[in-house]
Design an enzyme around this catalytic site. Sequence first.
Site, PDB file in Angstrom:
ATOM      1  N   HIS A 177       1.913  -7.119  -0.237  1.00  0.00           N
ATOM      2  CA  HIS A 177       0.477  -7.567   0.054  1.00  0.00           C
ATOM      3  C   HIS A 177       0.440  -5.643   1.208  1.00  0.00           C
ATOM      4  O   HIS A 177       1.350  -5.857   1.035  1.00  0.00           O
ATOM      5  CB  HIS A 177      -0.707  -8.382   0.899  1.00  0.00           C
ATOM      6  CG  HIS A 177      -1.505  -8.517   0.719  1.00  0.00           C
ATOM      7  ND1 HIS A 177      -2.608  -7.650   0.804  1.00  0.00           N
ATOM      8  CD2 HIS A 177      -2.213  -9.017  -0.550  1.00  0.00           C
ATOM      9  CE1 HIS A 177      -3.601  -7.565   0.704  1.00  0.00           C
ATOM     10  NE2 HIS A 177      -3.607  -8.885   0.154  1.00  0.00           N
ATOM     11  N   ASP A 208      -1.441 -16.048  -3.627  1.00  0.00           N
ATOM     12  CA  ASP A 208      -1.106 -16.686  -4.770  1.00  0.00           C
ATOM     13  C   ASP A 208       0.072 -17.056  -5.241  1.00  0.00           C
ATOM     14  O   ASP A 208       0.234 -18.321  -5.558  1.00  0.00           O
ATOM     15  CB  ASP A 208      -0.458 -15.699  -5.781  1.00  0.00           C
ATOM     16  CG  ASP A 208      -1.798 -14.639  -6.365  1.00  0.00           C
ATOM     17  OD1 ASP A 208      -3.404 -15.802  -6.334  1.00  0.00           O
ATOM     18  OD2 ASP A 208      -2.215 -13.340  -6.069  1.00  0.00           O
TER      19      ASP A 208
HETATM   20  C1  SDX Z   1      -3.498 -10.909  -5.167  1.00  0.00           C
HETATM   21  O1  SDX Z   1      -5.388  -6.359  -2.244  1.00  0.00           O
HETATM   22  C2  SDX Z   1      -5.637  -8.099  -2.279  1.00  0.00           C
HETATM   23  O2  SDX Z   1      -6.643  -8.184  -1.399  1.00  0.00           O
HETATM   24  C3  SDX Z   1      -5.245  -8.634  -3.432  1.00  0.00           C
HETATM   25  C4  SDX Z   1      -5.733 -10.230  -2.993  1.00  0.00           C
HETATM   26  C5  SDX Z   1      -7.054 -10.466  -2.794  1.00  0.00           C
HETATM   27  O3  SDX Z   1      -7.051 -11.903  -2.501  1.00  0.00           O
HETATM   28  O4  SDX Z   1      -7.793  -9.684  -3.795  1.00  0.00           O
HETATM   29  O5  SDX Z   1      -4.761 -10.515  -1.788  1.00  0.00           O
HETATM   30  C6  SDX Z   1      -4.682 -11.350  -4.554  1.00  0.00           C
HETATM   31  O6  SDX Z   1      -3.518  -9.899  -5.466  1.00  0.00           O
HETATM   32  C7  SDX Z   1      -2.413 -10.795  -3.662  1.00  0.00           C
HETATM   33  C8  SDX Z   1      -1.111 -10.296  -4.868  1.00  0.00           C
HETATM   34  C9  SDX Z   1      -0.259 -10.949  -5.667  1.00  0.00           C
HETATM   35  N1  SDX Z   1       0.774 -10.136  -6.354  1.00  0.00           N
HETATM   36  C10 SDX Z   1       1.884 -10.453  -5.895  1.00  0.00           C
HETATM   37  O7  SDX Z   1       2.301 -11.478  -5.773  1.00  0.00           O
HETATM   38  C11 SDX Z   1       2.686  -9.822  -7.193  1.00  0.00           C
HETATM   39  C12 SDX Z   1       3.851  -9.263  -6.696  1.00  0.00           C
HETATM   40  N2  SDX Z   1       4.402  -7.967  -5.323  1.00  0.00           N
HETATM   41  C13 SDX Z   1       4.126  -7.152  -5.693  1.00  0.00           C
HETATM   42  O8  SDX Z   1       4.502  -6.640  -6.797  1.00  0.00           O
HETATM   43  C14 SDX Z   1       3.515  -6.565  -4.487  1.00  0.00           C
HETATM   44  O9  SDX Z   1       4.087  -6.718  -3.067  1.00  0.00           O
HETATM   45  C15 SDX Z   1       2.149  -5.978  -3.736  1.00  0.00           C
HETATM   46  C16 SDX Z   1       1.546  -5.027  -5.616  1.00  0.00           C
HETATM   47  C17 SDX Z   1       1.014  -6.907  -3.963  1.00  0.00           C
HETATM   48  C18 SDX Z   1       1.681  -4.890  -3.760  1.00  0.00           C
HETATM   49  O10 SDX Z   1       2.055  -3.478  -3.429  1.00  0.00           O
HETATM   50  P1  SDX Z   1       1.988  -2.538  -2.820  1.00  0.00           P
HETATM   51  O11 SDX Z   1       1.795  -2.348  -1.631  1.00  0.00           O
HETATM   52  O12 SDX Z   1       2.377  -1.203  -3.855  1.00  0.00           O
HETATM   53  O13 SDX Z   1       3.794  -2.431  -1.932  1.00  0.00           O
HETATM   54  P2  SDX Z   1       5.191  -1.758  -3.219  1.00  0.00           P
HETATM   55  O14 SDX Z   1       4.939  -2.661  -4.674  1.00  0.00           O
HETATM   56  O15 SDX Z   1       5.568  -0.375  -2.899  1.00  0.00           O
HETATM   57  O16 SDX Z   1       6.153  -2.313  -2.201  1.00  0.00           O
HETATM   58  C19 SDX Z   1       6.703  -1.504  -0.892  1.00  0.00           C
HETATM   59  C20 SDX Z   1       8.215  -2.250  -0.918  1.00  0.00           C
HETATM   60  C21 SDX Z   1       9.064  -2.043  -2.073  1.00  0.00           C
HETATM   61  O17 SDX Z   1      10.087  -2.088  -1.541  1.00  0.00           O
HETATM   62  P3  SDX Z   1      10.941  -0.462  -1.404  1.00  0.00           P
HETATM   63  O18 SDX Z   1      11.216   0.572  -2.498  1.00  0.00           O
HETATM   64  O19 SDX Z   1      10.211   0.239  -0.364  1.00  0.00           O
HETATM   65  O20 SDX Z   1      12.413  -0.641  -0.464  1.00  0.00           O
HETATM   66  O21 SDX Z   1       8.190  -3.697  -0.760  1.00  0.00           O
HETATM   67  C22 SDX Z   1       8.384  -3.988  -1.685  1.00  0.00           C
HETATM   68  C23 SDX Z   1       9.379  -3.199  -2.579  1.00  0.00           C
HETATM   69  O22 SDX Z   1       9.999  -3.466  -3.588  1.00  0.00           O
HETATM   70  N3  SDX Z   1       8.411  -5.151  -2.375  1.00  0.00           N
HETATM   71  C24 SDX Z   1       8.649  -6.617  -3.116  1.00  0.00           C
HETATM   72  C25 SDX Z   1       7.709  -7.051  -3.161  1.00  0.00           C
HETATM   73  N4  SDX Z   1       6.726  -7.130  -2.726  1.00  0.00           N
HETATM   74  C26 SDX Z   1       6.993  -5.531  -2.063  1.00  0.00           C
HETATM   75  N5  SDX Z   1      10.212  -6.525  -2.611  1.00  0.00           N
HETATM   76  C27 SDX Z   1      10.770  -7.719  -3.989  1.00  0.00           C
HETATM   77  N6  SDX Z   1       9.222  -9.077  -4.121  1.00  0.00           N
HETATM   78  C28 SDX Z   1       8.140  -8.602  -3.366  1.00  0.00           C
HETATM   79  N7  SDX Z   1       7.160  -8.926  -3.895  1.00  0.00           N
END
Ligand code: SDX
Length: 376
Positions: A259, A313
């Site tokens: 998140h 989710d």
């Molecule tokens: C919702 O914003 C809100 O409030 C949203 C929400 C709401 O109520 O409205 O809470 C609802 O949208 C929840 C989120 C649903 N999405 C997912 O579950 C999709 C999977 N998660 C992600 O792709 C990610 O965590 C996000 C999109 C939710 C957040 O993305 P960010 O803040 O841009 O973080 P990032 O992608 O830059 O990740 C940072 C690091 C990375 O690793 P490094 O490159 O630094 O080593 O964390 C890792 C990412 O690879 N990472 C994950 C991961 N989420 C982050 N690695 C594996 N699996 C994951 N799910």
Amino acid sequence: MSTAAKGLEGVIAADTELSFIDGEKGVLEYVGIAIDELARHSSFEETVFLLWNKRLPKKNELDEFRTLIRKNSEISDATVAQINALPKTAQPMHALRTMVSYLALEDSEPNSVKPDEVQRKALSILCKAPAIVTTFDRRRRGLERVSPDPDLSIAANFLYMLNGKKPTETMERAFDVCLILHADHGLNASTFTGRVIISTLSDIYSTITGAIGALRGPLHGGANEGVMTMLNEIPSVDDVEKYVLDKLKRKDKIMGFGHRVYKAYDPRATYLKTLAKQLASDTGNSDLYEKSHRVEEIMDREVGSKGIYPNVDFYSATTYHCIGLQLDLFTPMFALSRISGWTGHALEQLETNRLIRPGAEYNGPHGVSYTPIEKR
Ligand code: SDX
């Protein structure tokens, strides 16, 4: 070197009194009330009132609000005809987005941004959205539509219109809690989209239509469907570890984890985890819950130290499955609830509106001479 904040991380783009999130401590409040308190004691109808009026209703106010909801829950014959004209193969999120946009065409004055009129129109959209989704779903399953029952809550009515029979109290309550938990969440991507749209003094139909479009993406509300797809791909609990490790090795995202704001456990996920466990046991889906739980264990071991935990989710997927929803109705469920938050934010934006128009840093060339087409 760009000075743009990628993904607008850390940028404060609005003032709000609707939801407070402490991402380090895993706290979420609506208008100061802890989400856990609301999930335990409130109803979705009352939560909507809270988000639109920034206070809890008195008993007579809630009664009046419920009466208004009942009056607005049925869709017109023309709306039914429009739904029937959609391809049965369309995805429900696309159908919902299209039909919310269509509702503006039935409104003789769709453009008013006076707060009371925005609220009235939004209530109509919120109340009609369940009938839209269920009418669309039943038609594609070859079933007659079921009209809303004025004696039922929004949660019970949705399940009634979907299944053609009234839900049990447990199912109604579980669903109601899901609606409460998904209602608002700060300046998430779809809410931001909505605030940008209303800041142009466009209308509430466009605001909600645009927000639905943003919510659908797999990085946002669409993740709940991604979670279920993932759980379906994993044959058994014993296969979870290899599946997750392989995905992490490929740098794939595990849906339902991570998140932008929470670096601690999402408090909504805490609640949904308990709900998912209970419902899974009640409905003979314990294997699904066990798989989910095992995914969480592996993720905690592998990336928990980076602050990557289940988000709203993750366990909502198991919860919705146990409630009996088809996979592609999961994200529409999120939308039905979030219409309340989008509206709260639209009303808030209008209170002190200024056009939202950030800047972009230009990194392209300058002074390029125009090359005639035959010389390119
Ligand atoms: C919702 O914003 C809100 O409030 C949203 C929400 C709401 O109520 O409205 O809470 C609802 O949208 C929840 C989120 C649903 N999405 C997912 O579950 C999709 C999977 N998660 C992600 O792709 C990610 O965590 C996000 C999109 C939710 C957040 O993305 P960010 O803040 O841009 O973080 P990032 O992608 O830059 O990740 C940072 C690091 C990375 O690793 P490094 O490159 O630094 O080593 O964390 C890792 C990412 O690879 N990472 C994950 C991961 N989420 C982050 N690695 C594996 N699996 C994951 N799910």
